[in-house]
Design an enzyme around this catalytic site. Structure first.
Site, PDB file in Angstrom:
ATOM      1  N   ASP A 134      26.693  51.390  23.723  1.00 57.92           N
ATOM      2  CA  ASP A 134      25.315  50.879  23.816  1.00 57.92           C
ATOM      3  C   ASP A 134      24.540  51.502  24.972  1.00 57.92           C
ATOM      4  OD1 ASP A 134      26.048  49.020  21.777  1.00 57.92           O
ATOM      5  OD2 ASP A 134      26.957  47.784  23.329  1.00 57.92           O
ATOM      6  N   LYS A 138      22.823  56.166  23.151  1.00 64.44           N
ATOM      7  CA  LYS A 138      23.164  57.497  22.620  1.00 64.44           C
ATOM      8  C   LYS A 138      22.280  57.847  21.430  1.00 64.44           C
ATOM      9  CE  LYS A 138      27.406  56.331  21.944  1.00 64.44           C
ATOM     10  NZ  LYS A 138      27.297  55.037  22.646  1.00 64.44           N
ATOM     11  N   ALA A 147      29.639  49.840  15.347  1.00 65.10           N
ATOM     12  CA  ALA A 147      28.626  49.855  16.404  1.00 65.10           C
ATOM     13  C   ALA A 147      27.323  50.290  15.760  1.00 65.10           C
ATOM     14  CB  ALA A 147      29.018  50.815  17.514  1.00 65.10           C
ATOM     15  N   HIS A 163      23.421  52.291  16.366  1.00 65.14           N
ATOM     16  CA  HIS A 163      22.429  53.006  17.155  1.00 65.14           C
ATOM     17  C   HIS A 163      21.072  52.485  16.732  1.00 65.14           C
ATOM     18  CE1 HIS A 163      25.032  55.936  18.821  1.00 65.14           C
ATOM     19  NE2 HIS A 163      25.273  56.570  17.712  1.00 65.14           N
ATOM     20  N   GLY A 215      24.226  41.516  16.808  1.00 68.55           N
ATOM     21  CA  GLY A 215      23.270  40.585  17.389  1.00 68.55           C
ATOM     22  C   GLY A 215      23.855  39.763  18.527  1.00 68.55           C
ATOM     23  N   PRO A 250      24.853  38.517  22.155  1.00 73.53           N
ATOM     24  CA  PRO A 250      24.301  38.800  23.486  1.00 73.53           C
ATOM     25  C   PRO A 250      25.300  39.650  24.266  1.00 73.53           C
ATOM     26  CG  PRO A 250      24.518  36.421  23.136  1.00 73.53           C
ATOM     27  CD  PRO A 250      25.144  37.103  21.959  1.00 73.53           C
TER      28      PRO A 250
HETATM   29  P1  GDP Z   1      23.624  53.304  21.378  1.00 74.55           P
HETATM   30  O1  GDP Z   1      24.588  52.677  20.451  1.00 74.55           O
HETATM   31  O2  GDP Z   1      24.310  53.952  22.543  1.00 74.55           O
HETATM   32  O3  GDP Z   1      22.659  54.211  20.708  1.00 74.55           O
HETATM   33  O4  GDP Z   1      22.756  52.155  22.017  1.00 74.55           O
HETATM   34  P2  GDP Z   1      21.989  50.924  21.319  1.00 74.55           P
HETATM   35  O5  GDP Z   1      21.164  51.424  20.195  1.00 74.55           O
HETATM   36  O6  GDP Z   1      22.913  49.815  21.078  1.00 74.55           O
HETATM   37  O7  GDP Z   1      21.107  50.435  22.527  1.00 74.55           O
HETATM   38  C1  GDP Z   1      20.083  51.107  23.019  1.00 74.55           C
HETATM   39  C2  GDP Z   1      18.867  50.195  22.960  1.00 74.55           C
HETATM   40  O8  GDP Z   1      18.000  50.475  24.022  1.00 74.55           O
HETATM   41  C3  GDP Z   1      18.029  50.414  21.716  1.00 74.55           C
HETATM   42  O9  GDP Z   1      17.363  49.221  21.383  1.00 74.55           O
HETATM   43  C4  GDP Z   1      17.032  51.475  22.161  1.00 74.55           C
HETATM   44  O10 GDP Z   1      15.866  51.513  21.397  1.00 74.55           O
HETATM   45  C5  GDP Z   1      16.777  51.038  23.566  1.00 74.55           C
HETATM   46  N1  GDP Z   1      16.513  52.109  24.509  1.00 74.55           N
HETATM   47  C6  GDP Z   1      17.126  53.317  24.586  1.00 74.55           C
HETATM   48  N2  GDP Z   1      16.667  53.996  25.652  1.00 74.55           N
HETATM   49  C7  GDP Z   1      15.761  53.190  26.276  1.00 74.55           C
HETATM   50  C8  GDP Z   1      14.985  53.306  27.467  1.00 74.55           C
HETATM   51  O11 GDP Z   1      15.011  54.297  28.170  1.00 74.55           O
HETATM   52  N3  GDP Z   1      14.209  52.234  27.805  1.00 74.55           N
HETATM   53  C9  GDP Z   1      14.157  51.105  27.052  1.00 74.55           C
HETATM   54  N4  GDP Z   1      13.367  50.114  27.472  1.00 74.55           N
HETATM   55  N5  GDP Z   1      14.874  50.959  25.932  1.00 74.55           N
HETATM   56  C10 GDP Z   1      15.672  51.979  25.556  1.00 74.55           C
END
Ligand code: GDP
Length: 424
Positions: free
Chosen positions: A12, A15, A38, A40, A302, A304
């Protein structure tokens, strides 16, 4: 050119959005491990998309997306994911999606077994996402998996289904005393959810080798982070696959090729979904504040997320595992809520200060050592250049670089595609 994008922390890290950004420079984006356990989240001009199985490059018209052999694929979920994207106006064809014939299929009985075991464990549960991932990987190593390629070679499928059903029922019915699975329902499952995917199945190793020879640029996209790796992570609270960058060529189907670059995605603070030791964890109001500011709720489930400040000890270990050549730091904007920012710079164990990440079994006894640095306390989401950043934000970035021993090349300050800064 082969580049891997991997998670430095617990997953999370953001990526998905970094792959979405960087995939502009690549011809192919390839997943090489994991399943739909997981998610994205990618936000762009077409909308907000949650991707569990498909690589983030699917949102760019000219990128070819590969699901590599190291994955376990829930074909029902994949059909639904493709359906949702198509509804959102994204074209998905055999030209832009290729699924490895050697990838294993996550079956309904894997999901069932995952749930039965998690229920049996009750208070001692590992925090599985209940999506069948561990049983699916276990079957791979037991050589009892169904592979995507078998959907194309149905001559021997029925015989195998009967054998596997009989074997599975030793556990499902014999062990857990659950209603047995039937060969007929397995066949039906393949017909319903396998048929529509047939057109995408191919030898992705051959495809990727040819593409590499032609000079195409290939990006490998990992799911979850170093601390969730099946071997290098915080056992047993890990995923069931290798989340490590150097596994990418193997899991993608090109064990003969070497990575040119590993980009680690690291979050400006810590988050963790599920059970297990999480040394830098915040509790109570402190946690609520950071969770709310960062919108930290699992994309796939979903749930927390547990939150805490940036953890230098765990991140340095993650950077080492991933062999990261450079770092993209995400969600720096979230820390704008603080006038003073805490960083976990070390762990304390029995009065000793640890700077190296310890063997997982001693983690529950480790206490975080927090240090404070000056925050910037103002909105930075509009910053697009290094010179736009407040001094304290730049100091924070430089401090993390120094503490982690790796250069930071990108900093994201918002979830949208253009909300980032390329560091000089
Ligand atoms: P991943 O699995 O590593 O891609 O991560 P997730 O999708 O679970 O979590 C990333 C969350 O943070 C998503 O809701 C993105 O839209 C959001 N996000 C990513 N980069 C940023 C950032 O620089 N700032 C903010 N505020 N949100 C971000």
């Amino acid at each position: 050119m082969l580049t891997s994008i991997c998670g430095i922390n617990w997953g999370d890290e953001g990526k998905g959005r970094m792959v979405d950004l960087l995939s502009a420079d690549y011809d192919i984006v390839c997943r090489y491990q994991g399943g739909n356990n997981a998610g994205h989240t990618v936000i762009n001009e077409k909308g907000k998309f949650i991707l569990n199985l498909l690589p983030s490059g699917i949102l760019r018209g000219n990128v070819v997306n590969v699901l590599g052999l190291g994955m376990v694929i829930d074909i029902k979920h994949l059909n639904e994911e493709i359906g949702r994207l198509r509804e959102g106006g994204i074209a998905i064809t055999p030209e832009n999606l290729k699924i490895s014939d050697r990838a294993a299929i996550t079956m309904p009985y894997h999901i069932l077994l995952d749930c039965l075991e998690e229920d049996r464990l009750a208070g001692k549960k590992f925090g599985s996402t209940r999506r069948g991932i561990a049983p699916a990987y276990a079957d791979r190593y037991m050589k009892k998996s169904f592979r995507m390629g078998e959907l194309l070679h149905s001559e021997t499928l029925w015989e195998k289904i009967k054998d596997v059903a009989e074997w599975k029922n030793l556990t499902v019915a014999g062990g857990y005393h659950h209603e047995p699975v039937t060969a007929e329902e397995i066949m039906e499952y393949f017909k319903t959810y396998g048929e529509p995917l047939k057109e995408f199945i191919c030898d992705t190793g051959a495809y990727l080798n040819e593409a590499h020879r032609e000079g195409k640029k290939i990006l490998f996209e990992a799911q979850l982070g170093a601390l969730r790796d099946v071997d290098y992570g915080i056992l047993p609270y890990t995923s069931s696959s290798s989340t490590i960058a150097s596994f990418a060529p193997i899991g993608a189907g090109v064990p003969n090729l070497r990575l040119d670059k590993s980009i680690g995605i690291m979050k400006a603070y810590s988050t963790c979904v599920g059970e297990g030791p999480f040394t830098a964890e915040y509790f109570g109001e402190k946690a609520d504040r950071l969770r709310k500011a960062g919108g930290e709720y699992g994309a796939a489930t979903g749930r927390p997320r547990r939150v805490g400040p940036f953890d230098v000890v765990a991140s340095r270990y993650g950077i080492r595992c991933q062999g990261a050549d450079e770092i993209a730091l995400t969600k720096l904007d979230i820390l704008s809520v603080y006038d003073e920012i805490e960083i976990c710079t070390a762990y304390e164990l029995d009065g000793k200060i640890l700077h190296e990440f310890p063997y997982p079994d001693v983690l529950p006894a480790c206490k975080p050592v927090f240090e404070k640095v000056k925050g910037w306390g103002c909105d930075i989401s509009q910053c697009r250049k290094v010179s736009d950043l407040p001094k304290e934000a730049l100091d924070y970035i430089r401090l993390l670089e120094k503490l982690c021993g790796c250069k930071i090349t990108y900093v994201s300050v918002g979830a949208e595609r253009d909300e980032y800064i390329k560091m000089e």
